[in-house]
Scaffold this motif. Structure first.
Motif, PDB file in Angstrom:
ATOM      1  N   LEU A 146      19.967  48.041 -99.940  1.00 25.74           N
ATOM      2  CA  LEU A 146      21.174  48.390-100.676  1.00 25.74           C
ATOM      3  C   LEU A 146      21.624  49.825-100.478  1.00 25.74           C
ATOM      4  O   LEU A 146      22.769  50.164-100.781  1.00 25.74           O
ATOM      5  CB  LEU A 146      20.953  48.161-102.183  1.00 25.74           C
ATOM      6  CG  LEU A 146      20.543  46.766-102.633  1.00 25.74           C
ATOM      7  CD1 LEU A 146      20.290  46.757-104.132  1.00 25.74           C
ATOM      8  CD2 LEU A 146      21.596  45.742-102.264  1.00 25.74           C
ATOM      9  N   GLY A 147      20.716  50.670 -99.988  1.00 26.69           N
ATOM     10  CA  GLY A 147      20.987  52.097 -99.956  1.00 26.69           C
ATOM     11  C   GLY A 147      20.428  52.763-101.195  1.00 26.69           C
ATOM     12  O   GLY A 147      20.315  52.141-102.256  1.00 26.69           O
ATOM     13  N   ALA A 148      20.089  54.044-101.101  1.00 22.10           N
ATOM     14  CA  ALA A 148      19.391  54.734-102.178  1.00 22.10           C
ATOM     15  C   ALA A 148      20.218  54.802-103.458  1.00 22.10           C
ATOM     16  O   ALA A 148      19.705  54.563-104.557  1.00 22.10           O
ATOM     17  CB  ALA A 148      18.996  56.141-101.728  1.00 22.10           C
ATOM     18  N   ASP A 149      21.511  55.121-103.348  1.00 22.37           N
ATOM     19  CA  ASP A 149      22.330  55.265-104.549  1.00 22.37           C
ATOM     20  C   ASP A 149      22.534  53.928-105.261  1.00 22.37           C
ATOM     21  O   ASP A 149      22.438  53.845-106.487  1.00 22.37           O
ATOM     22  CB  ASP A 149      23.687  55.868-104.183  1.00 22.37           C
ATOM     23  CG  ASP A 149      23.581  57.327-103.758  1.00 22.37           C
ATOM     24  OD1 ASP A 149      22.543  57.941-104.027  1.00 22.37           O
ATOM     25  OD2 ASP A 149      24.539  57.831-103.142  1.00 22.37           O
ATOM     26  N   SER A 150      22.835  52.872-104.490  1.00 29.70           N
ATOM     27  CA  SER A 150      23.034  51.550-105.095  1.00 29.70           C
ATOM     28  C   SER A 150      21.740  51.033-105.710  1.00 29.70           C
ATOM     29  O   SER A 150      21.764  50.381-106.760  1.00 29.70           O
ATOM     30  CB  SER A 150      23.558  50.567-104.050  1.00 29.70           C
ATOM     31  OG  SER A 150      24.850  50.930-103.613  1.00 29.70           O
ATOM     32  N   ALA A 151      20.616  51.326-105.057  1.00 25.37           N
ATOM     33  CA  ALA A 151      19.325  50.899-105.598  1.00 25.37           C
ATOM     34  C   ALA A 151      19.060  51.556-106.949  1.00 25.37           C
ATOM     35  O   ALA A 151      18.638  50.902-107.908  1.00 25.37           O
ATOM     36  CB  ALA A 151      18.210  51.232-104.612  1.00 25.37           C
ATOM     37  N   LEU A 152      19.320  52.852-107.040  1.00 27.06           N
ATOM     38  CA  LEU A 152      19.100  53.555-108.297  1.00 27.06           C
ATOM     39  C   LEU A 152      20.052  53.047-109.376  1.00 27.06           C
ATOM     40  O   LEU A 152      19.658  52.866-110.536  1.00 27.06           O
ATOM     41  CB  LEU A 152      19.277  55.058-108.086  1.00 27.06           C
ATOM     42  CG  LEU A 152      19.005  55.944-109.304  1.00 27.06           C
ATOM     43  CD1 LEU A 152      17.595  55.724-109.846  1.00 27.06           C
ATOM     44  CD2 LEU A 152      19.215  57.414-108.949  1.00 27.06           C
ATOM     45  N   ALA A 153      21.306  52.790-108.990  1.00 27.06           N
ATOM     46  CA  ALA A 153      22.271  52.261-109.960  1.00 27.06           C
ATOM     47  C   ALA A 153      21.828  50.912-110.498  1.00 27.06           C
ATOM     48  O   ALA A 153      21.974  50.630-111.703  1.00 27.06           O
ATOM     49  CB  ALA A 153      23.646  52.141-109.310  1.00 27.06           C
ATOM     50  N   LEU A 154      21.244  50.064-109.640  1.00 27.72           N
ATOM     51  CA  LEU A 154      20.785  48.748-110.077  1.00 27.72           C
ATOM     52  C   LEU A 154      19.595  48.878-111.027  1.00 27.72           C
ATOM     53  O   LEU A 154      19.494  48.149-112.025  1.00 27.72           O
ATOM     54  CB  LEU A 154      20.415  47.902-108.854  1.00 27.72           C
ATOM     55  CG  LEU A 154      20.534  46.393-109.010  1.00 27.72           C
ATOM     56  CD1 LEU A 154      21.977  45.994-109.274  1.00 27.72           C
ATOM     57  CD2 LEU A 154      20.039  45.697-107.731  1.00 27.72           C
ATOM     58  N   MET A 155      18.703  49.810-110.735  1.00 31.75           N
ATOM     59  CA  MET A 155      17.566  50.033-111.623  1.00 31.75           C
ATOM     60  C   MET A 155      18.034  50.547-112.987  1.00 31.75           C
ATOM     61  O   MET A 155      17.517  50.134-114.028  1.00 31.75           O
ATOM     62  CB  MET A 155      16.600  51.019-110.978  1.00 31.75           C
ATOM     63  CG  MET A 155      15.952  50.492-109.694  1.00 31.75           C
ATOM     64  SD  MET A 155      14.856  51.688-108.892  1.00 31.75           S
ATOM     65  CE  MET A 155      13.423  51.600-109.975  1.00 31.75           C
ATOM     66  N   ARG A 156      19.030  51.426-112.977  1.00 24.68           N
ATOM     67  CA  ARG A 156      19.546  51.938-114.240  1.00 24.68           C
ATOM     68  C   ARG A 156      20.274  50.853-115.026  1.00 24.68           C
ATOM     69  O   ARG A 156      20.202  50.806-116.256  1.00 24.68           O
ATOM     70  CB  ARG A 156      20.470  53.124-113.973  1.00 24.68           C
ATOM     71  CG  ARG A 156      19.724  54.383-113.545  1.00 24.68           C
ATOM     72  CD  ARG A 156      20.665  55.488-113.118  1.00 24.68           C
ATOM     73  NE  ARG A 156      19.936  56.728-112.856  1.00 24.68           N
ATOM     74  CZ  ARG A 156      20.459  57.786-112.238  1.00 24.68           C
ATOM     75  NH1 ARG A 156      21.722  57.749-111.817  1.00 24.68           N
ATOM     76  NH2 ARG A 156      19.734  58.874-112.040  1.00 24.68           N
ATOM     77  N   GLU A 157      20.978  49.965-114.319  1.00 21.22           N
ATOM     78  CA  GLU A 157      21.643  48.862-115.013  1.00 21.22           C
ATOM     79  C   GLU A 157      20.610  47.932-115.645  1.00 21.22           C
ATOM     80  O   GLU A 157      20.821  47.412-116.751  1.00 21.22           O
ATOM     81  CB  GLU A 157      22.544  48.074-114.064  1.00 21.22           C
ATOM     82  CG  GLU A 157      23.279  46.957-114.797  1.00 21.22           C
ATOM     83  CD  GLU A 157      24.182  46.115-113.911  1.00 21.22           C
ATOM     84  OE1 GLU A 157      24.672  45.067-114.397  1.00 21.22           O
ATOM     85  OE2 GLU A 157      24.390  46.482-112.738  1.00 21.22           O
ATOM     86  N   THR A 158      19.494  47.716-114.951  1.00 21.95           N
ATOM     87  CA  THR A 158      18.442  46.859-115.513  1.00 21.95           C
ATOM     88  C   THR A 158      17.872  47.471-116.785  1.00 21.95           C
ATOM     89  O   THR A 158      17.615  46.764-117.772  1.00 21.95           O
ATOM     90  CB  THR A 158      17.332  46.649-114.483  1.00 21.95           C
ATOM     91  OG1 THR A 158      17.893  46.137-113.268  1.00 21.95           O
ATOM     92  CG2 THR A 158      16.290  45.672-114.991  1.00 21.95           C
ATOM     93  N   ALA A 159      17.680  48.786-116.784  1.00 24.53           N
ATOM     94  CA  ALA A 159      17.210  49.460-117.997  1.00 24.53           C
ATOM     95  C   ALA A 159      18.247  49.338-119.115  1.00 24.53           C
ATOM     96  O   ALA A 159      17.895  49.111-120.284  1.00 24.53           O
ATOM     97  CB  ALA A 159      16.919  50.931-117.700  1.00 24.53           C
ATOM     98  N   ALA A 160      19.530  49.463-118.756  1.00 23.05           N
ATOM     99  CA  ALA A 160      20.594  49.310-119.748  1.00 23.05           C
ATOM    100  C   ALA A 160      20.670  47.872-120.251  1.00 23.05           C
ATOM    101  O   ALA A 160      20.985  47.629-121.431  1.00 23.05           O
ATOM    102  CB  ALA A 160      21.933  49.731-119.148  1.00 23.05           C
ATOM    103  N   ALA A 161      20.388  46.893-119.365  1.00 23.66           N
ATOM    104  CA  ALA A 161      20.391  45.486-119.780  1.00 23.66           C
ATOM    105  C   ALA A 161      19.328  45.230-120.841  1.00 23.66           C
ATOM    106  O   ALA A 161      19.542  44.448-121.777  1.00 23.66           O
ATOM    107  CB  ALA A 161      20.152  44.582-118.567  1.00 23.66           C
ATOM    108  N   TYR A 162      18.188  45.893-120.708  1.00 29.29           N
ATOM    109  CA  TYR A 162      17.134  45.745-121.718  1.00 29.29           C
ATOM    110  C   TYR A 162      17.595  46.301-123.061  1.00 29.29           C
ATOM    111  O   TYR A 162      17.382  45.683-124.110  1.00 29.29           O
ATOM    112  CB  TYR A 162      15.865  46.453-121.241  1.00 29.29           C
ATOM    113  CG  TYR A 162      14.699  46.362-122.199  1.00 29.29           C
ATOM    114  CD1 TYR A 162      14.347  45.154-122.795  1.00 29.29           C
ATOM    115  CD2 TYR A 162      13.937  47.494-122.506  1.00 29.29           C
ATOM    116  CE1 TYR A 162      13.263  45.071-123.665  1.00 29.29           C
ATOM    117  CE2 TYR A 162      12.859  47.419-123.370  1.00 29.29           C
ATOM    118  CZ  TYR A 162      12.526  46.209-123.948  1.00 29.29           C
ATOM    119  OH  TYR A 162      11.451  46.123-124.807  1.00 29.29           O
TER     120      TYR A 162
END
Length: 440
Positions: free
Chosen positions: A93-109
């Motif tokens: 995904l690329g570094a920035d998109s990967a980090l954004a996805l991880m942050r969205e997962t934390a926000a989903a929790y």
């Protein structure tokens, strides 16, 4: 094996003792609805709640009883992480998109915690924290880097403990250290499902259990859903079947890999036993390739164990009980004489890229691929998909889990022939890694 089984042993989820699947006959099918949702698990029900509250007529169809599938069969652990780490995600995904996805997962929790509290769903949700045991010293070093990354970049509280500091967390010498995620938690998955089912019904969704879908086709700008009890016309269809995606959805079936996951419950333990074994009350995973899960039951009387109980797919309940009893006594030798009262299995859906996905092909929408994080992510993404279909997401940041298509693999056609040999290989690798760790 017979000594492992309690005289009252039951081949069914422990969770069903308090919230069994409904057994009533399906209601008459509506002739037409705005949206037909296929699958009455977390994802399908969360989608239905949003759509029905937005004024859409909704029918939720399921081949079995509502609550008979994976949603009521998990070990009930919740948190804000994906199975993949940043490096693996960044490679595709690329570094920035990967980090954004991880942050969205934390926000989903965080969204999930607020949703359960706000809707008043009584499912024994407790943020007791999670302990991830390091199988080797190398794993322990990797956990230190991961904990720092999660805390500094993703916003997930995390810290590590050395083996000399585990006494206050867990009564075992199996691990070389551990990472603690203090905001993770556990719940009763069947009671969560019952709460979502009640919300869907209260919003006006019609629940049509024991109604297998035999086919879906677009005709004259609408969808025709053929079921075992007759056809339904729908403006849109949502596929929320995950690992139970059947032959009528062949394109999706080739892109969702069903993986067997197994659980068992001990008999009630003597008072004080779990407080001694798990003094901090944490839920426990570890870093083995064939990872296991250990937790106390919500009432604090039993140990619940999850993991790959056998290298064979579709293992019987007695085999599951024996395999997970072995895992429990390896972690806690004092449990050698304890018997198992329940053992069961379910199917978890993995995608080729190991990421949950929502999307659409015409009027057929999907929320698929829980990838082992289904309690939180299926509920969150089901709600996101419902808002998307209802046109309620215009002012919301887009979700990174809505990506074009679903990846496939040329060697996979819908039958996971590779899972048994892969499980056996992972088990060998775990044993080899542990042996190498002892020799170093």
């Amino acid at each position: 094996m017979s000594g492992v089984l309690h005289p009252d042993f039951r081949d069914r989820p422990y969770w069903w003792e308090g919230a069994p699947p409904e057994e009533e006959a399906p209601p008459p099918l509506p002739s037409r609805v705005d949206v037909a949702v296929v699958g009455a698990g977390y994802a399908g029900l969360a989608t239905a709640v949003v759509l029905a509250r937005a004024g859409r007529s909704v029918a939720v169809l399921d081949a079995g009883p509502a609550g008979g599938g994976a949603s009521t069969r998990s070990v009930g652990m919740i948190g804000g992480r994906l199975r993949q780490g940043h490096a693996g995600l960044a490679a595709t995904l690329g570094a920035d998109s990967a980090l954004a996805l991880m942050r969205e997962t934390a926000a989903a929790y965080r969204w999930f915690l607020g949703f359960v509290a706000g809707e008043g769903i009584d499912c024994d949700l407790r943020q007791s924290g999670r302990l991830i045991g390091a199988w080797t010293r190398r794993d322990a070093e990797g956990q230190k880097r991961l904990a720092e990354f999660l805390a500094s970049k993703v916003g997930i509280a995390a810290h590590c403990l050395g083996p000399d500091r585990l006494d206050g967390e867990i009564a075992t010498d199996l691990y070389r250290g551990a990472m603690v995620l203090p905001e993770d938690g556990g719940l009763d998955p069947a009671r969560l499902h019952a709460g979502l089912l009640a919300l869907a019904r209260a919003a006006g969704a019609r629940i049509c259990a024991r109604t297998p879908v035999l086919g879906v086709a677009e005709e004259a700008g609408a969808m025709r859903v053929t079921t075992a009890h007759g056809p339904i016309a729908a403006g849109d269809v949502v596929l929320a079947t995950n690992a139970y995606t059947g032959p009528p959805f062949a394109w999706y079936r080739r892109r969702v890999i069903p993986v067997g996951s197994y659980m068992a419950a001990t008999e009630p333990l003597p008072p004080g036993t779990l407080a001694r074994l798990l003094p901090a009350g944490r839920l426990v995973n570890d870093t083995r390739r064939l990872a296991y899960a250990f937790r106390a039951s919500p009432d604090g009387t039993r140990l619940l164990v999850g993991g790959r109980a056998s290298a064979r797919d579709h293992a019987g309940a007695a085999t599951v009980a024996a395999g997970l009893h072995r895992a429990a006594r390896t972690l806690f030798p004092d449990l050698a004489g304890v018997r198992m009262t329940h053992a069961w299995g379910g199917m978890v859906a993995f995608t080729v890229d190991r990421l949950p996905n929502i999307g659409a092909r015409g009027r057929l929408h999907h929320v698929l691929g829980c990838n082992g994080s289904g309690v939180v992510m299926n509920t969150y993404l089901g709600a996101r998909l419902g808002r998307r279909i209802a046109g309620l997401d215009h002012n919301e940041p887009p979700t990174g889990f809505a990506r074009d298509g679903l990846p496939s693999h040329p060697l996979y056609r819908g039958r996971p022939w590779f899972m048994s040999p892969l499980s056996a290989w992972y088990g060998l690798r775990d044993r080899f890694d542990r042996l190498a760790d002892r020799l170093n």
